[in-house]
Write an enzyme that holds these catalytic residues in place. Structure first.
Site, PDB file in Angstrom:
ATOM      1  N   GLY A 109       0.827  -1.199   0.000  1.00  0.00           N
ATOM      2  CA  GLY A 109       0.000   0.000   0.000  1.00  0.00           C
ATOM      3  C   GLY A 109       0.860   1.247   0.000  1.00  0.00           C
ATOM      4  N   PHE A 110       0.286   2.346   0.457  1.00  0.00           N
ATOM      5  CA  PHE A 110       1.012   3.609   0.423  1.00  0.00           C
ATOM      6  C   PHE A 110       2.275   3.559   1.279  1.00  0.00           C
ATOM      7  CE2 PHE A 110      -3.314   5.151  -0.704  1.00  0.00           C
ATOM      8  CZ  PHE A 110      -2.999   5.727  -1.915  1.00  0.00           C
ATOM      9  N   GLY A 111       2.167   3.044   2.512  1.00  0.00           N
ATOM     10  CA  GLY A 111       3.332   2.995   3.383  1.00  0.00           C
ATOM     11  C   GLY A 111       4.433   2.112   2.843  1.00  0.00           C
ATOM     12  N   GLU A 155     -18.967   9.611   0.679  1.00  0.00           N
ATOM     13  CA  GLU A 155     -18.745   9.494  -0.762  1.00  0.00           C
ATOM     14  C   GLU A 155     -19.630   8.419  -1.373  1.00  0.00           C
ATOM     15  OE1 GLU A 155     -14.106  11.035  -0.558  1.00  0.00           O
ATOM     16  OE2 GLU A 155     -14.561   8.894  -0.529  1.00  0.00           O
ATOM     17  N   ASP A 164      -1.595   2.444   8.654  1.00  0.00           N
ATOM     18  CA  ASP A 164      -2.732   2.196   9.532  1.00  0.00           C
ATOM     19  C   ASP A 164      -2.409   1.256  10.684  1.00  0.00           C
ATOM     20  OD1 ASP A 164      -4.353   3.817   8.017  1.00  0.00           O
ATOM     21  OD2 ASP A 164      -5.174   2.185   6.808  1.00  0.00           O
ATOM     22  N   ALA A 198      -3.953   8.423   3.578  1.00  0.00           N
ATOM     23  CA  ALA A 198      -2.893   8.084   2.633  1.00  0.00           C
ATOM     24  C   ALA A 198      -1.655   8.963   2.772  1.00  0.00           C
ATOM     25  CB  ALA A 198      -3.444   8.144   1.202  1.00  0.00           C
TER      26      ALA A 198
END
Length: 418
Positions: free
Chosen positions: A15-17, A172, A301, A316
């Site tokens: 993921g992002f990390g 959303e 997270d 993010a």
């Protein structure tokens, strides 16, 4: 660590990390192995667009091997981490076990049903592409079932939707689903009218988008209500079944329920031997390492980090910054230099409510409505990985803006029943 081989950095999670940690080690004298249970990096902020048939899966995801193809010190592996032994510096995967000199755990979070895991059967959450495709199929099949239904009450149940959780994802989803029902579908059905759909957004707290200033929360709620969404504040879910949800003494009949209320950290965090908070997030040292194992870093997270008396948000940008910081601290440790504390830079908070409706909090600057929507659009397209993704997403949104059409409305996968 040996004198003949470069240090091995094992990174769990693409993921992002994890991805930003991997990229930040591109020129470091290390050997990197990036392991993820999927073969792709997912731009999660736009995952709801796949669930709501606005975008296709490849629009918001890219293969990890393709992203890192030019980084020669990286090996990408698709596998599942099962056990972490920090004492022996080994991680057991489905295929085998890998030893490491430095470990970065960025395995993220999963759905949390607050002790009611049986609710997952009737209220799927949204964390992966598989989740998004399942929700999309479930949502589209509900409109199809309403078209087949003869009994008016049954038809109404199929046309009603409940989204639990008033955070960015829930807001959303609710706004987009309302637009689909009101604008994208009405002329395509003959026996049912999608415009009769009731979209319910349920939030246990006193306002939606609780992480934002109250003035923006109020504006977001009003924008949702203008779209036709019924917002239920201060209502805790007490039961969920196949026909709807209970909110204490109140009942909402709906065949489609989506969970966007809570997350829990990956279970890998409990294997690190460090203190965890109630959500399973690992309490790390200021430099993001484990207090008792400085060669192990936890980011995204899965980590709980306090700054100026407040927790760093699980978003993010924070995960990206944590990943890059962990990589920089590995470089410092290899060079024999002291590490420094992580410092999160908050560039703002934003969420979209629907077409030409969004809220943006940039600290001193706050705005909503159409200007916020264009800012949100630019920000999300800009941060997508890959030129093709940006081009496709921009083209899809321009087309949807003028036509209200959603061409990803293809029902895929098997039905739940035989």
């Amino acid at each position: 660590m040996t004198d003949t081989a470069p240090p091995h950095v094992l990174i769990i999670g693409g993921g992002f990390g994890g991805l930003w940690a991997t990229r930040a080690l591109a020129s470091a004298p290390v050997r990197v192995t990036l392991v993820d249970r999927t073969n792709h990096h997912l731009f999660q902020p736009l995952l709801y667009q796949v669930a709501m048939a606005g975008l296709s899966s490849p629009d918001i995801a890219a293969p990890l091997r393709h992203i890192l193809r030019r980084q020669r010190n990286v090996t990408v592996r698709m596998d599942v981490a099962r056990e972490i032994d920090v004492a022996q510096r080994r991680v057991r995967f489905d295929a085998d076990a890998l030893a490491y000199d430095y470990l970065v755990v960025a395995s993220g979070a999963r759905h949390a049903y607050f002790g009611h895991d049986d609710w997952a059967r009737h209220a799927p959450g949204l964390k992966t592409l598989d989740d998004a495709l399942y929700i999309r199929r479930h949502m589209l099949e509900a409109f199809e079932a309403a078209e087949r239904a003869v009994d008016p009450r049954e038809q109404a149940e199929w046309l009603d939707f409940v989204i639990i959780g008033g955070g960015p994802t829930g807001v959303e989803l609710a706004g987009t689903l309302a637009e689909i029902a009101r604008h994208a579908l009405p002329r395509e059905f003959r026996r049912s009218d999608p415009r009769r759909s009731q979209i319910h957004l349920v939030e246990a707290g006193p306002r939606v988008l609780a992480s934002m200033p109250e003035v923006l929360s109020v504006r977001a709620r009003r924008q949702l209500e203008r779209l036709g969404v019924s917002v239920h504040l201060g209502k805790a879910v007490t039961a969920i079944d196949a026909r709807g949800v209970d909110l204490g003494g109140e009942r909402i009949d709906a065949r489609t329920v989506i969970w966007a209320a809570g997350v829990a950290a990956s279970p890998l965090g409990a294997q690190l031997g460090a203190e965890c908070d109630r959500a399973g997030r690992v309490r790390v040292a200021p430099d993001l390492s484990l207090p008792t194992h400085p060669e192990v870093f936890v980011v995204g997270d899965l980590a709980t980090v306090a700054q100026d008396g407040k927790p760093v948000p699980g978003v993010a940008p924070a995960a990206k910054q944590m990943g890059a910081h962990a990589a920089a601290m590995i470089r410092e440790r290899i060079a024999g230099r002291p590490t420094r504390a992580f410092r999160y830079r908050d560039y703002g908070n934003l969420a979209t409510v629907g077409r030409m409706a969004a809220v943006v909090d940039l600290g001193r600057v706050r705005f909503s409505g159409a200007p916020a929507w264009f800012f949100w659009l630019w920000a999300h397209v800009f941060f997508l990985i890959g030129f093709r993704n940006r081009l496709v997403v921009m083209a899809e949104w321009i087309w949807s803006y003028f036509t209200y059409q959603r061409h990803a409305r293809i029902i895929l996968g098997r039905r739940d029943e035989p």
